[in-house]
Design an enzyme around this catalytic site. Structure first.
Site, PDB file in Angstrom:
ATOM      1  N   ALA A   1       0.837  -1.206   0.000  1.00  0.00           N
ATOM      2  CA  ALA A   1       0.000   0.000   0.000  1.00  0.00           C
ATOM      3  C   ALA A   1       0.866   1.248   0.000  1.00  0.00           C
ATOM      4  O   ALA A   1       0.559   2.233  -0.680  1.00  0.00           O
ATOM      5  CB  ALA A   1      -0.923   0.007   1.213  1.00  0.00           C
TER       6      ALA A   1
ATOM      7  N   HIS B   1      -2.167  14.863  -3.077  1.00  0.00           N
ATOM      8  CA  HIS B   1      -3.565  15.172  -3.403  1.00  0.00           C
ATOM      9  C   HIS B   1      -4.178  16.102  -2.358  1.00  0.00           C
ATOM     10  O   HIS B   1      -5.106  16.833  -2.653  1.00  0.00           O
ATOM     11  CB  HIS B   1      -4.379  13.884  -3.533  1.00  0.00           C
ATOM     12  CG  HIS B   1      -4.119  13.160  -4.833  1.00  0.00           C
ATOM     13  ND1 HIS B   1      -4.690  13.542  -6.016  1.00  0.00           N
ATOM     14  CD2 HIS B   1      -3.325  12.101  -5.113  1.00  0.00           C
ATOM     15  CE1 HIS B   1      -4.275  12.739  -6.989  1.00  0.00           C
ATOM     16  NE2 HIS B   1      -3.438  11.856  -6.468  1.00  0.00           N
TER      17      HIS B   1
ATOM     18  N   GLU C   1       3.829   6.332 -11.870  1.00  0.00           N
ATOM     19  CA  GLU C   1       2.408   6.680 -11.983  1.00  0.00           C
ATOM     20  C   GLU C   1       2.235   7.624 -13.162  1.00  0.00           C
ATOM     21  O   GLU C   1       2.221   8.849 -12.994  1.00  0.00           O
ATOM     22  CB  GLU C   1       1.901   7.341 -10.689  1.00  0.00           C
ATOM     23  CG  GLU C   1       1.890   6.408  -9.492  1.00  0.00           C
ATOM     24  CD  GLU C   1       1.052   6.937  -8.320  1.00  0.00           C
ATOM     25  OE1 GLU C   1       0.570   8.087  -8.396  1.00  0.00           O
ATOM     26  OE2 GLU C   1       0.889   6.188  -7.352  1.00  0.00           O
TER      27      GLU C   1
HETATM   28 ZN   LIG Z   1      -2.351  10.590  -7.745  1.00  0.00          ZN
END
Ligand SMILES: [Zn+2]
Length: 251
Positions: A146, A158, A214
């Site tokens: 995780a 975020h 990512e």
């Molecule tokens: Zn993100």
């Protein structure tokens, strides 16, 4: 519609048209351009040195804030004051800080003008919602896995309101590394910097950023820093600001 009109105008005359805001680069006065110099000896470029200290990297409200596993947001429950909805297609309703929302609107419109359909998958997450997201990943993957994919609460980009996870329309490789090979992923990799966005977790940088590649996660840093990162080829904020690598949490 205004953003679309601007984007169409830009792409019609110059796809390489740079930054969405006119005041992105500092104006240099009093220094002659090299091509106009009549001197015989080559003169060094008058290009101004980029000031890496121009904005705080610690203040969570700074466009240059660096949050990672060793640099929690302070305060941990920081919430931006200027969040607003971004007027772009979405999977989950997009909320970003005002500057990032405006830039995302311009980026998405410019991409659309080139036939690239993007949507917002995930944007601002509060401390409380990050708690839920992280707990969900831990339940699904275990803590070690995780931590490679989701930030602990208080450590998430975020939460700054400056990060956006893009997805393709129709959905294709959402939140998957194969997104890098989609037209959307390739367009973003080539063009997001023009709108002030930076690919925050590039391929092969896990020992520095602490996160796997990512290709969907973009961080708004403003056009000036995004262009500098693009021009220098420095791939992470940690390296650019000469911060220690943050592969893991301290404790
Ligand atoms: Zn993100």
């Amino acid at each position: 519609m205004v953003g679309l009109a601007i984007a169409l105008g830009l792409s019609a005359c110059a796809p390489a048209a740079p930054t969405p805001t006119p005041d992105a680069r500092p104006t240099v006065t009093g220094i002659p351009a090299p091509s106009q110099s009549p001197t015989a000896t080559p003169t060094p470029s008058p290009e101004p040195t980029f000031d890496r200290g121009a904005r705080s990297i610690d203040d969570p409200a700074s466009l240059w804030v660096v949050a990672n596993k060793l640099r929690p947001l302070q305060p941990a429950d920081y919430a931006p004051a200027d969040l607003r909805a971004a007027d772009i297609p979405y999977v989950y309703e997009p909320v970003l800080r005002a500057d990032a929302a405006a830039a995302a609107e311009q980026l998405v419109a410019a991409a659309a003008a080139e036939g690239i359909a993007l949507a917002a998958q995930s944007t601002y997450r509060s401390y409380a919602s990050q708690q839920r997201v992280y707990a969900g990943w831990v339940a699904q993957l275990g803590q070690e896995a995780a931590d490679l994919t989701s930030a602990r609460p208080g450590h998430s980009e975020h939460q700054t309101g400056l990060s956006i996870d893009f997805s393709a329309v129709p959905a294709n490789c959402t939140l998957d590394q194969c997104f890098a090979q989609t037209p959307q992923g390739q367009w973003l990799a080539a063009n997001a910097w023009r709108y002030g966005f930076h690919l925050r977790y590039p391929e092969g940088a896990t020992p520095v950023t602490g996160y796997e590649f990512e290709p969907w996660h973009y961080r708004y840093v403003g056009p000036e820093l995004a262009a500098e990162l693009h021009e220098t080829g420095i791939r992470t904020l940690e390296e650019f600001f000469e911060l220690p690598p943050a592969p893991d949490y301290a404790g």
